[in-house]
Design an enzyme around this catalytic site. Sequence first.
Site, mmCIF file in Angstrom:
data_model
loop_
_atom_site.group_PDB
_atom_site.id
_atom_site.type_symbol
_atom_site.label_atom_id
_atom_site.label_comp_id
_atom_site.label_asym_id
_atom_site.label_seq_id
_atom_site.Cartn_x
_atom_site.Cartn_y
_atom_site.Cartn_z
ATOM 1 N N ARG A 57 77.742 -60.923 -15.853
ATOM 2 C CA ARG A 57 76.329 -60.776 -15.493
ATOM 3 C C ARG A 57 76.056 -59.302 -15.241
ATOM 4 O O ARG A 57 76.364 -58.782 -14.176
ATOM 5 C CB ARG A 57 76.050 -61.603 -14.233
ATOM 6 C CG ARG A 57 74.579 -61.843 -13.947
ATOM 7 C CD ARG A 57 74.399 -62.419 -12.535
ATOM 8 N NE ARG A 57 74.528 -61.362 -11.552
ATOM 9 C CZ ARG A 57 74.864 -61.538 -10.276
ATOM 10 N NH1 ARG A 57 75.116 -62.738 -9.820
ATOM 11 N NH2 ARG A 57 74.948 -60.511 -9.453
ATOM 12 N N HIS A 109 71.576 -61.022 -9.758
ATOM 13 C CA HIS A 109 71.459 -62.470 -9.959
ATOM 14 C C HIS A 109 70.041 -62.823 -10.418
ATOM 15 O O HIS A 109 69.853 -63.524 -11.409
ATOM 16 C CB HIS A 109 71.806 -63.224 -8.678
ATOM 17 C CG HIS A 109 71.457 -64.670 -8.735
ATOM 18 N ND1 HIS A 109 72.123 -65.565 -9.540
ATOM 19 C CD2 HIS A 109 70.473 -65.385 -8.127
ATOM 20 C CE1 HIS A 109 71.582 -66.764 -9.410
ATOM 21 N NE2 HIS A 109 70.577 -66.683 -8.561
ATOM 22 N N TYR A 150 77.180 -56.378 -2.965
ATOM 23 C CA TYR A 150 78.428 -57.152 -2.921
ATOM 24 C C TYR A 150 79.376 -56.904 -4.086
ATOM 25 O O TYR A 150 80.453 -57.455 -4.129
ATOM 26 C CB TYR A 150 78.119 -58.649 -2.824
ATOM 27 C CG TYR A 150 77.148 -59.176 -3.876
ATOM 28 C CD1 TYR A 150 77.571 -59.427 -5.178
ATOM 29 C CD2 TYR A 150 75.812 -59.407 -3.569
ATOM 30 C CE1 TYR A 150 76.701 -59.888 -6.143
ATOM 31 C CE2 TYR A 150 74.917 -59.877 -4.532
ATOM 32 C CZ TYR A 150 75.369 -60.120 -5.805
ATOM 33 O OH TYR A 150 74.499 -60.567 -6.769
HETATM 34 C C1 LIG Z 1 71.813 -77.220 -5.669
HETATM 35 C C2 LIG Z 1 71.491 -75.779 -5.590
HETATM 36 N N1 LIG Z 1 72.041 -75.044 -4.609
HETATM 37 C C3 LIG Z 1 71.749 -73.729 -4.487
HETATM 38 C C4 LIG Z 1 70.898 -73.111 -5.363
HETATM 39 C C5 LIG Z 1 70.568 -71.631 -5.206
HETATM 40 N N2 LIG Z 1 71.169 -70.881 -6.301
HETATM 41 C C6 LIG Z 1 70.459 -70.569 -7.388
HETATM 42 S S1 LIG Z 1 71.392 -69.828 -8.555
HETATM 43 C C7 LIG Z 1 72.774 -69.912 -7.603
HETATM 44 C C8 LIG Z 1 74.078 -69.385 -8.140
HETATM 45 C C9 LIG Z 1 74.438 -70.042 -9.432
HETATM 46 O O1 LIG Z 1 75.568 -69.419 -9.987
HETATM 47 P P1 LIG Z 1 76.118 -69.828 -11.400
HETATM 48 O O2 LIG Z 1 76.218 -71.308 -11.491
HETATM 49 O O3 LIG Z 1 77.371 -69.057 -11.618
HETATM 50 O O4 LIG Z 1 75.013 -69.391 -12.432
HETATM 51 P P2 LIG Z 1 74.474 -67.920 -12.717
HETATM 52 O O5 LIG Z 1 73.254 -67.773 -11.884
HETATM 53 O O6 LIG Z 1 75.549 -66.959 -12.364
HETATM 54 O O7 LIG Z 1 74.153 -67.876 -14.167
HETATM 55 C C10 LIG Z 1 72.480 -70.502 -6.386
HETATM 56 C C11 LIG Z 1 73.471 -70.709 -5.312
HETATM 57 C C12 LIG Z 1 70.336 -73.930 -6.375
HETATM 58 N N3 LIG Z 1 69.487 -73.421 -7.273
HETATM 59 N N4 LIG Z 1 70.648 -75.234 -6.462
#
Ligand SMILES: Cc1ncc(C[n+]2csc(CCOP(=O)(O)OP(=O)(O)O)c2C)c(N)n1
Lengths: 359, 359, 343, 343
Positions: free
Chosen positions: A256, A260, A269
């Site tokens: 990435r 985020h 971080y």
């Molecule tokens: C059930 C749930 N918990 C928390 C969140 C908040 N949240 C949004 S994105 C994220 C991280 C997701 O990481 P990843 O699966 O690695 O996908 P990336 O964003 O890195 O593509 C979090 C914790 C959410 N959207 N849904």
Amino acid sequence: MKAKEYCHIPYIRYLDDEGEALQQLPAWTENHETLIDYYRAMVIARAGDAKAVALQRTGQMGTYPSSLGQEAISTVCCSLLEKDDVLIPYYRDLPGLMKRGIPLSDVLLYWGGDERGSAGKAWGKDFPNCVPIATQAGHAAGVATAFKIRNQHHVALVSMGDGATSKGDFTEALNLAGTWQLPIVFIINNNQWAISVPRKIQSGAPTLAQKGVSAGLPSIQVDGNDVIALHEAVSSAINQARSGKGATVIEAITYRLGDHTTADDASRYRESEELQEAWGREPIKRLRNFLYHRGLWDEEKEQQLKREATELIDSEVKRYLNTPLPEVSDLFDYHYAQMPAQLEKQKRQALAKANGRAH
Amino acid sequence: MKAKEYCHIPYIRYLDDEGEALQQLPAWTENHETLIDYYRAMVIARAGDAKAVALQRTGQMGTYPSSLGQEAISTVCCSLLEKDDVLIPYYRDLPGLMKRGIPLSDVLLYWGGDERGSAGKAWGKDFPNCVPIATQAGHAAGVATAFKIRNQHHVALVSMGDGATSKGDFTEALNLAGTWQLPIVFIINNNQWAISVPRKIQSGAPTLAQKGVSAGLPSIQVDGNDVIALHEAVSSAINQARSGKGATVIEAITYRLGDHTTADDASRYRESEELQEAWGREPIKRLRNFLYHRGLWDEEKEQQLKREATELIDSEVKRYLNTPLPEVSDLFDYHYAQMPAQLEKQKRQALAKANGRAH
Amino acid sequence: MNSSVSETVDQSIPQEVTEKLSMVEAVNLALDHAMADDQDVVLLGEDIGVNGGVFRATQGLRDKYGLKRVMDTPLAETLITGISIGMAAQGLKPVAEIQFMGFIFPALEQLICHAARMRNRTRGRLSCPMVLRAPFGGGIHAPEHHSESTETLLAHIPGLRVVIPSSPIRAYGLLRAAINDPDPVIFLEPKRIYRAVKQAVSYGTAILPLDKCFTLKQGSDVTLISWGASIKETMEAANTLQEYGASVEVIDVATIKPLDMETILTSVRKTGRCVIIHEACKSFGVGAEISAALAEEALADLKAPVERVTGYDITMPYYRMEDHFLPKPEDIIKAALKTLSFH
Amino acid sequence: MNSSVSETVDQSIPQEVTEKLSMVEAVNLALDHAMADDQDVVLLGEDIGVNGGVFRATQGLRDKYGLKRVMDTPLAETLITGISIGMAAQGLKPVAEIQFMGFIFPALEQLICHAARMRNRTRGRLSCPMVLRAPFGGGIHAPEHHSESTETLLAHIPGLRVVIPSSPIRAYGLLRAAINDPDPVIFLEPKRIYRAVKQAVSYGTAILPLDKCFTLKQGSDVTLISWGASIKETMEAANTLQEYGASVEVIDVATIKPLDMETILTSVRKTGRCVIIHEACKSFGVGAEISAALAEEALADLKAPVERVTGYDITMPYYRMEDHFLPKPEDIIKAALKTLSFH
Ligand SMILES: Cc1ncc(C[n+]2csc(CCOP(=O)(O)OP(=O)(O)O)c2C)c(N)n1
Ligand SMILES: Cc1ncc(C[n+]2csc(CCOP(=O)(O)OP(=O)(O)O)c2C)c(N)n1
Ligand SMILES: [Mg+2]
Ligand SMILES: [Mg+2]
């Protein structure tokens, strides 16, 4: 009793970081159109993505999750899907959505806080963006079950992040896919971070692909910045699913390169060295090198593509920015095919209020 | 790309179906006390279990899930746990609970519809019975986390059925156990059925142990009717956990010789041949043969044990049947350490109502 | 939409009736007929196939319609709900069974975030024509987690419908309507009365509206409002009150969401007195909404405060003591007499 | 337990104050002090460590208290809640963060079936002294699922406490109380006002009771009842109404469960008029219970029907239109004037 000894996950890679072939390339690469098409799609997607970030930064759009550096995965997956296949995307799939023919303006509308961004005809039967992490895995299993019940030879392709692999929804869907031999491709965009949580504290498993092993599914890792490796892995998984041989889990290793979302500040971080290094492995540069070196691409084509991208994006952004607010009645009209009397009453109140404010 | 090729799960077995050694036995078996203790515990547990079924059949107790045929798993696990370890059981763990020193009458009270069955001192810090499938896996991970935070060298042992491995709670806990190197033993009582759902339509994975592979955990299968194999697997997993080397997943292969619960009728969905065959592999007969053949057990001891069992069970059943109804105030008194005013009011109403009815 | 639907027990006895069915048999028949009428109707859940469901609601349907239309799933309620949504978005009409309502909670994320929103999220491009069935409620001496009534949690969610039958005929008519409905319907079956009474039910039995209360009994002095299994105690109380000389109206809400306040208001405007009865915990229960709406919209007509006769704000007790939790006819009578004697 | 706790803003300003804090900073300080006071307090959640939480509520605490007491978990809300219960049963006091309330649903099975029941199930042998924090509510132009208010779902569950602060001082005092409390507390933080005002908060700031409303303003003509972010609009409306000449009482419910009906009843018995304001959907919302209880217990004192000013029974709209959903001061004023002019 070391877990690693029990489990071997293949890793596929064709191009090195500089776009040089590491091994004999598959035959389809002789047809240059496919590779050029991937390149064009990724460049346009990255430009659209940058524009989306800019719109947010200038207060013209809400929070947005950039796909910077991860364009190859989404692009290749959606190029290989057929029209009647169903895409069940997650929020970092702008490149793939564009490849599926969904207007950039739809995606901007969605992040601009407008439900109509998921409503357009171009979406077909594809699923809208999914925010609650990993819940879309269940939908994919349901879509694939529908194909199976109806004897349709279509495929459900579902994407998610590395963080999503920790949520039970994902493993429940994997288990069903294995049990019912469902036509699904699970693609994990392992961009090494789930917001601030790095891959290694997301799971103690040496690979995320091996989550598929728990369901008896073929499971592989692939260089997610290498379109050739992706093409090989995804097309083979799609073929397998389409021919009734069941699901595959593909962990695509990428990075990435952005925050985020626009609401995040990754410098809090993560080390800038790690980021710098990752830039050296990004997919567009890699494919550009490859094409240049083989004489398939040049500066003129590059400039021409950039102009095209700008033109397309400008017109989509204009469409986005010129989209008037929805009707207040829209807030009510799509909850039930048959609107309940009480909701009708509330709708009238809301309309009256809106009219009152307008005057 | 066959999943099986990626994954090798060891299978441990020492005794054949007739109790004959299949390989050199571990040294600890020279100390016969342990084996005799296992035998005694299983016989007593089976008698208690049969009594529980009988109580239900005669309208003296509610629905009850028999552990018939699965006594070895629970017995061995709980024999190997130390007092300060924490057991996080599921509803088919009568043998283990008795081994932990929990009175049979407590267990009968629970299934007899009385919360006080989970309240007694003998339970220590062990968890009460868990009905919502697989949710206890998260508790085990939490208990183990507490041990880790406090630098305590204790172990959390959590049991569940084959069906439970399909629920996301289980895999979420596995993932954490791997990531945080938690001192947990996950023991799967694979009795081949989840109510009417047979093992093969619960999961397409060739083993359930390999669910642990998804989390990078050492994962093994063991003959769940073979106390020697169980002892080897569980004691090694407990040692590993206690010494800070993390969790293990043990799939213990056994068979549910009874109905799912007393409310179930397994003849609706399973072949009687399968059941007959499974009786040939059951753990008590197997260990009895072993002990007889080595001169460690005889008919007199058997009769003496049966008398002991009957005596113990009769007195526990008496205690159960003589337990008066709880106070109506009990329904209210344990919801909050500090009872809210509104609940206090409702409690007064309930007491008044109960008094009214009594008169 | 303006007139109340009165009890159909007497109206809709079909011509081709051969036998009388219990409520759970009526559920089975409704599923059977829906599957016969529409290829897109599929069933899924735990133990619904060869076992026919732990209450036999799906008995015989796997043999009749095959493995592809009657699917035993792995043990995972999140998954059951998630795949129902996926299938529904493709135009199938899944009818999923959650074995007991006490195990519905893993389904909530999917129900709240997706099933209830799919139509709105896509402005009608995709929809979610699914039904989630679950037996619920206490009184059968079941183990822990098998006796709760948590319909409120679902009723609060925009985009869902919540339906609760209380007789074989209403079970048939409402379930067929639920399956026909193009939006997600939570269909809660009060298992205490699964086999309480039998009624003649057949293919000709009326399909019922999903947004109308049933007036089971007309009267002018007090309105008793309930749903599900408590209708039994409510009717008993009504009969006793009638013997005491009171004229009692009884409403079976049946469609909890959307709530048909019109029928309820019309009744209470007439009687001026109202007792609401439900098994669920009192605070923040469905009864609260009804009571609040009555007082907000018919304050001037209320001759006495509305009474709620409900479960306490405690966890459903294990079965030895569950009788202390469940509303009894005498509790209802007492509350009704209180409203009748209010001045 | 009998007297209402009046607004503490003016009372509890501690002596050692150095700076004024926003609400989210007050949350951070409360966590910090609780951890300093009690070794058993541990934090867990997604992104709460080095990132300090997406709203910075846990900022700096990982550095101060170490990895063992400030734990970044994998992405799994069911797990976060499950391990909190496991830790709590061992005597730790976990304070878990759910990143947004829109993601709390996977936690419900654990909350309903275990956290809320552990003490009752074991007759006090084990308990569940945990806190689950979650930011909630609309109005910050957040993406889908980041703006809901579903406090009702939790309020209906026996065995839980549900607490919602609406100022930095109350956030500090209530969160410290929640962490001290030996039972599970859901602590919902209205993120729209995370940084709306600053107040002096310090170690000396009062720890507040978990079952008392706060009377923010005393008056005799009408009672406005709200909680969370809507307190802002409610106070604005109160001030305008005051200018119009009405004497307005404002109650911040703050402790949604158990509900302090005594304070509310005392106020409405005095004013005879009441408007309840909340962001959540109207039907089956927390407002329904308050309105119902008022009409049931103070019917004779009501000079006008209770009014509810709430979100509609629709999914929270995406942000372009969320303003049409959220209660506005003018809506509250209009409703209050309606009750004031009722006869
Ligand atoms: C059930 C749930 N918990 C928390 C969140 C908040 N949240 C949004 S994105 C994220 C991280 C997701 O990481 P990843 O699966 O690695 O996908 P990336 O964003 O890195 O593509 C979090 C914790 C959410 N959207 N849904
Ligand atoms: C979440 C949840 N869903 C459904 C049930 C109903 N139920 C009770 S036991 C059971 C089957 C469990 O099978 P398995 O895990 O193999 O354990 P076994 O009973 O065979 O020991 C089911 C579906 C439940 N208790 N919890
Ligand atoms: Mg990621
Ligand atoms: Mg089993």
